[in-house]
Design an enzyme around this catalytic site. Structure first.
Site, PDB file in Angstrom:
ATOM      1  N   ASN A  96     -10.911  -2.353  -5.272  1.00  0.00           N
ATOM      2  CA  ASN A  96     -10.121  -1.483  -6.157  1.00  0.00           C
ATOM      3  C   ASN A  96     -10.782  -1.290  -7.530  1.00  0.00           C
ATOM      4  O   ASN A  96     -10.457  -0.341  -8.246  1.00  0.00           O
ATOM      5  CB  ASN A  96      -8.691  -2.013  -6.341  1.00  0.00           C
ATOM      6  N   ASP A  99       0.826  -1.216   0.000  1.00  0.00           N
ATOM      7  CA  ASP A  99       0.000   0.000   0.000  1.00  0.00           C
ATOM      8  C   ASP A  99       0.860   1.265   0.000  1.00  0.00           C
ATOM      9  O   ASP A  99       1.986   1.269   0.487  1.00  0.00           O
ATOM     10  CB  ASP A  99      -0.912  -0.023   1.241  1.00  0.00           C
TER      11      ASP A  99
END
Ligand code: IPE
Ligand code: IPE
Ligand code: MG
Length: 238
Positions: free
Chosen positions: A67, A19
């Protein structure tokens, strides 16, 4: 980091939520996709480190079910990057005796992506070293529901149902649960990753954003893991 890694206590399976790419790029006045591109270097170095330290399974969370809700342009850029990366890296996977696997709803990925992945999986399937698992269009809840759907098609009764039976229906069947879950970028959340498998994982959060993560950082995480006492609900042994 001068501390030494204990070769006798390496986690068999490390999972990483990669991330912070977007923020890393923004900090440098660049577009988010620049961060994703830079993240490939971290993937390469982390894989190299994992092989060097003797990790047997490395799972990288690359794209979550959620996502898909990002702007189309970013999703497209990520898919293009994925195709390119698989294409470029397969020869090194072969050279390093790594076999590639995926978990997630792969049928959702663009066909070109699916094809590239299938080819790389085929070319690396007989490799006997580390297993690299890419989590793509993956979420823990999706995986559990998917397992239940498959179970409902079988003649499984509640009397003979057990944890052992359930985990055969997960995409990580035959893969041990990760002893260590790493998340970069300072966020301290699971974001729907491996909900079943991380029941007893050690969680390690680092402020470093993914494009800055290197094998030395992996080493640091493993050393911290080795300094923890895993009690599994029992009383202390020290
Ligand atoms: C991780 O970085 C890559 C993916 C989720 C695909 P992000 O894109 O989430 O970057 P941040 O967290 O917004 O900085
Ligand atoms: C988790 O990161 C998913 C991946 C790294 C692939 P996100 O950036 O999507 O998660 P949130 O939005 O911070 O929960
Ligand atoms: Mg993020």
């Amino acid at each position: 980091m001068s501390e030494l890694i204990n070769k006798l206590n390496i986690p068999k399976h490390i999972a990483i939520t990669m991330d912070g790419n977007g923020r890393w790029a923004k900090e440098r006045g660049k577009k988010r996709v620049f961060g994703h591109n830079q993240g490939i270097k971290s993937v390469r170095d982390t894989i190299e480190g994992a092989v060097e330290y003797g990790v047997e399974f490395l799972t990288l969370f690359a794209f979550s079910t959620e996502n898909w809700k990002r702007p189309k342009s970013e999703v497209n850029a990520l898919m293009t990057l994925l195709i390119k990366a698989i294409n470029n890296e397969t020869k090194d996977l072969i050279k390093n005796n790594i076999s590639l696997k995926t978990i997630g709803d792969i049928s959702q990925l663009p066909l070109k992506c699916q094809k590239e992945l299938a080819e790389s999986i085929k070319k690396t399937k007989d490799n006997t070293g580390m297993t690299l698992i890419l989590a793509l269009s993956y979420s823990g809840k999706w995986e559990i529901i998917n397992a239940i759907k498959k179970i409902l098609q079988q003649e499984v009764t509640s009397e003979n149902f057990s944890e052992d039976i359930f985990l055969q229906y997960l995409s990580t069947n035959n893969v041990p649960d990760p002893e260590l879950l790493i998340r970069t970028s300072g966020e301290k959340r699971i974001s729907n990753f491996m909900l079943w498998q991380i029941a007893y994982s050690e969680l390690y959060f680092t402020e470093k954003k993914w494009p800055d993560f290197r094998k030395e950082d992996l080493k640091e995480a493993i050393i911290e893991y080795q300094n923890r006492e895993r009690r599994f609900g029992k009383t202390t042994t020290i």
